[in-house]
Scaffold this active site. Structure first.
Site, PDB file in Angstrom:
ATOM      1  N   ASN A   9       0.864  -1.099  -0.102  1.00  0.00           N
ATOM      2  CA  ASN A   9      -0.149   0.020   0.024  1.00  0.00           C
ATOM      3  C   ASN A   9       0.871   1.280   0.000  1.00  0.00           C
ATOM      4  O   ASN A   9       1.645   1.688   1.103  1.00  0.00           O
ATOM      5  CB  ASN A   9      -0.919   0.033   1.375  1.00  0.00           C
ATOM      6  N   ARG A  93      -2.347  -1.824  -3.539  1.00  0.00           N
ATOM      7  CA  ARG A  93      -3.297  -0.704  -3.601  1.00  0.00           C
ATOM      8  C   ARG A  93      -3.206   0.162  -4.851  1.00  0.00           C
ATOM      9  O   ARG A  93      -1.914   0.859  -4.801  1.00  0.00           O
ATOM     10  CB  ARG A  93      -3.707  -0.184  -2.348  1.00  0.00           C
ATOM     11  N   HIS A 181     -11.450   5.370  -1.940  1.00  0.00           N
ATOM     12  CA  HIS A 181     -11.646   4.475  -0.463  1.00  0.00           C
ATOM     13  C   HIS A 181     -12.527   3.231  -0.784  1.00  0.00           C
ATOM     14  O   HIS A 181     -13.107   2.550   0.154  1.00  0.00           O
ATOM     15  CB  HIS A 181     -12.242   5.467   0.613  1.00  0.00           C
ATOM     16  N   ARG A 241      -6.394  18.320   2.234  1.00  0.00           N
ATOM     17  CA  ARG A 241      -7.421  18.732   1.087  1.00  0.00           C
ATOM     18  C   ARG A 241      -8.638  19.552   1.191  1.00  0.00           C
ATOM     19  O   ARG A 241      -9.277  19.401   2.330  1.00  0.00           O
ATOM     20  CB  ARG A 241      -7.692  17.107   0.560  1.00  0.00           C
ATOM     21  N   GLU A 379      -7.770  -2.572   4.695  1.00  0.00           N
ATOM     22  CA  GLU A 379      -7.754  -2.550   3.434  1.00  0.00           C
ATOM     23  C   GLU A 379      -6.614  -3.573   2.885  1.00  0.00           C
ATOM     24  O   GLU A 379      -6.815  -4.131   1.734  1.00  0.00           O
ATOM     25  CB  GLU A 379      -7.184  -1.353   2.918  1.00  0.00           C
TER      26      GLU A 379
END
Length: 400
Positions: A9, A93, A181, A241, A379
């Site tokens: 990842n 990922r 996501h 962000r 994840e």
């Protein structure tokens, strides 16, 4: 040694890795670690499946300047410690699959070239995602590598959720709402089915709240709409962000402030969100501990926007049966959870303060019109399962 699946990842300043042994009953974590502080204060760390530290090594900034250099160091560590031989595949990922990839895919030259074209859509993530793939293809060209996309879970959206109100030809060129996501939302949807099968079949909003943040509306475990869209800038305010923004602001910055696209991109991705609002930090722990009014305003802004977005997604779903917190903030910040649910009090959501403080799995109090859950995300395990499926092997615990 049992066959293993390595999960990578990778981001712009860090790489996380996890090695799973394939067991008949489960995927067993053997090693976790990675490289943080790439380009600034690089730190290689590896722990075993029980959390015991196996390696902790610091580097000079110039030694580990990018994700490629970091992946070489990690690969060297696995080779030195005899773990590389057990790895039968690597799952990665990859943030953006664009309009092409609706499910995980084995990486070859053509796939890699296509994924490179999506770098402008996810400039903070995509390049870092792809660099480790290139490194491992050079070192182990025989090793199957699987790209698992954060956008794929949202690809079944109805047209109403996918489009912008722009000229139709742009949608055909890929200017559409992708959402991100997805690996986290997919895992949480599966776990919720284990925890509360009847609820998982209903109308659920999942809040992935971390440095990056987004909400997803689920119906019967499938994504119906989400707050991020063409890029990972849209939707909720995040650590650095901006979240949803009037596009006229960007025009103003170009026309009247003389800013270049690169300068605007840097500001929107790295200097905005909680950091921009507070002028102090992008970390909610720091903001909650501060007595500065700017910090309090940033936290209130974040919680209000999460609640507002939840209301919008409830319209898509036609109601709300459950609200689920996940990811770093969602799992570990009871005060943020309390404030968000307080903002949703009009909808009949009632939080159990005791359950919230203790971090229990289920948080709703008696009389709440919707259930409230904490479901920790994973994840990496989701990526490992996808990798196994693509290799034609049954993924242990696939229902979880």
């Amino acid at each position: 040694m049992s066959d293993g699946i390595l999960v990578v990842n990778a981001g712009s300043s860090s790489i996380k890795v996890k090695l799973y042994a394939i067991d008949d009953a489960d995927l067993v974590p053997l090693l976790s670690g990675g490289m943080s502080g790439i380009g600034s204060a690089p730190l290689l760390s590896v722990t075993d499946g029980n959390g015991a530290v196996l390696e902790e090594r610091r580097f000079e900034p110039g030694e580990i300047a990018d994700a490629s250099a970091a992946q070489h160091q990690l690969a060297d560590w696995f080779s030195r410690h005899g773990s590389a031989e057990s790895i039968i595949a690597v799952g990665h990922r990859v943030v953006h699959g664009g309009p092409d990839f609706a499910e995980p895919v084995l990486v070859d030259d053509a796939v890699l070239r296509r994924l490179e074209t999506f770098i402008p859509l996810a400039p903070l993530h995509q390049l870092g995602n792809l660099d480790p793939i290139r490194v491992l293809r050079q070192r182990r060209p025989d090793l199957p590598q699987v790209a698992c996309f954060d956008t794929a879970f949202h690809r079944g959206h109805p047209e109403l959720a996918d489009r912008f109100a722009l000229p139709r030809f742009l949608h055909g060129e890929g200017v559409r709402r992708y959402g991100f996501h997805g690996l986290s939302f997919e895992y949480v949807a599966g776990r919720l089915r284990d925890l509360a099968p009847g609820t998982a079949d209903g109308r659920v909003v999942v809040a992935h709240l971390g440095s990056g943040a987004s909400l997803c509306a689920l119906k019967a475990g499938r994504s119906q709409e989400t707050t991020m869209s063409f890029t990972a800038l849209d939707g909720l305010p995040m650590g650095t962000r901006c979240g949803a923004l009037d596009p006229g602001v960007v025009l103003h910055l170009i026309e009247h402030k003389g800013m270049t696209p690169a300068e605007i991109g840097h500001m929107l991705y790295r200097e905005s969100g909680l950091l921009g609002l507070s002028g102090l930090s992008n970390d909610v722990r720091t903001l909650l501990a501060s007595d500065r009014p700017e910090a309090a305003m940033a936290v209130a802004y974040f919680c209000r926007r999460v609640a507002q977005a939840t209301a919008a997604l409830a319209v898509t779903l036609g109601g709300l049966d459950a609200f689920v917190f996940t990811a770093g903030i969602g799992e570990n910040a009871p005060e943020i959870r309390r404030r968000i649910i307080a903002e949703l009090g009009w909808a009949g959501l009632i939080l159990s303060n005791d359950a919230n403080r203790s971090g229990a799995a289920r948080l709703d109090a008696e009389g709440s019109r919707a259930q409230i859950w904490i479901v920790p995300t994973d994840e990496e395990r989701m990526i490992a399962r996808h990798t196994m499926r693509l290799l034609g092997r049954t993924a242990p615990g696939a229902a979880a």
